[in-house]
Design a protein around this motif. Structure first.
Motif, short mmCIF file in Angstrom:
data_model
loop_
_atom_site.label_atom_id
_atom_site.label_comp_id
_atom_site.label_asym_id
_atom_site.label_seq_id
_atom_site.Cartn_x
_atom_site.Cartn_y
_atom_site.Cartn_z
N GLN A 213 -28.44 10.71 -10.08
CA GLN A 213 -27.89 11.14 -8.79
C GLN A 213 -27.58 12.63 -8.82
N ALA B 92 -30.85 14.41 -8.50
CA ALA B 92 -31.33 14.32 -7.11
C ALA B 92 -30.56 15.31 -6.24
N HIS B 93 -29.25 15.40 -6.46
CA HIS B 93 -28.44 16.35 -5.69
C HIS B 93 -28.89 17.78 -5.99
N MET C 220 -31.83 18.75 -6.86
CA MET C 220 -33.11 19.00 -6.22
C MET C 220 -32.92 19.26 -4.72
N ARG C 221 -32.01 18.53 -4.08
CA ARG C 221 -31.74 18.75 -2.65
C ARG C 221 -31.11 20.11 -2.43
N ALA C 222 -30.29 20.56 -3.37
CA ALA C 222 -29.60 21.83 -3.23
C ALA C 222 -30.53 23.03 -3.39
N ARG C 223 -31.70 22.80 -3.94
CA ARG C 223 -32.65 23.90 -4.14
C ARG C 223 -33.28 24.37 -2.84
N ALA D 183 -37.22 21.64 -2.82
CA ALA D 183 -36.61 20.35 -3.14
C ALA D 183 -37.62 19.34 -3.65
N ASP D 184 -38.89 19.48 -3.26
CA ASP D 184 -39.90 18.53 -3.72
C ASP D 184 -40.40 18.83 -5.12
N GLN E 147 -21.71 19.61 -0.23
CA GLN E 147 -22.58 19.49 -1.40
C GLN E 147 -21.79 19.77 -2.68
#
Length: 123
Positions: free
Chosen positions: A11, A14-15, A17-20, A24-25, A96
């Motif tokens: 998790q 994943a967080h 990666m979303r914060a990038r 993010a992909d 975040q």
């Protein structure tokens, strides 16, 4: 118990990666590839090792620190009237960093509990 820690770490990744943002992909640089865990796995390069636990934990802590720093900077910019720091971005960044910190605290609690369980095992 190990599954719970793995779940929390995934998790956090994943967080991160979303914060990038737009990247993010893209896979995280410290992502654990299951093929790297098996020495007999096809396609495994010799001499290349998966990141260790301490490295993964340090990367996760650095990500939390980065999220908190960005949140603080955006909040300060918003308070000073910077037009690029709109309220929505500030609130998302704050949430975040809050989620990242809570996840890190939960991982710490799980690790402490695991340590206590091991220390209380009869010999």
């Amino acid at each position: 118990m190990t599954d719970a820690i793995s779940s929390i770490l995934s998790q956090i990744r994943a967080h991160e990666m979303r914060a990038r943002g737009p990247l993010a992909d893209a896979p995280a640089g410290n992502a654990i590839n299951p093929r790297d865990l098996r020495p007999d796995a096809p396609g495994r390069a010799g001499g290349v090792e998966a990141p260790g636990f301490s490295e993964t934990l340090n990367n996760a802590l650095d990500g939390v620190s980065r999220a908190q720093r960005v949140s603080s900077e955006l909040q300060t910019a918003f308070e000073m009237g910077d037009p690029r720091a709109d309220l929505a971005r500030v609130m998302v960044a704050m949430q975040q960093s809050s989620v990242a910190f809570k996840a890190t605290a939960e991982v710490r609690n799980r690790l402490v509990q695991a340590y206590q369980d091991v220390m209380n095992m009869p010999i």
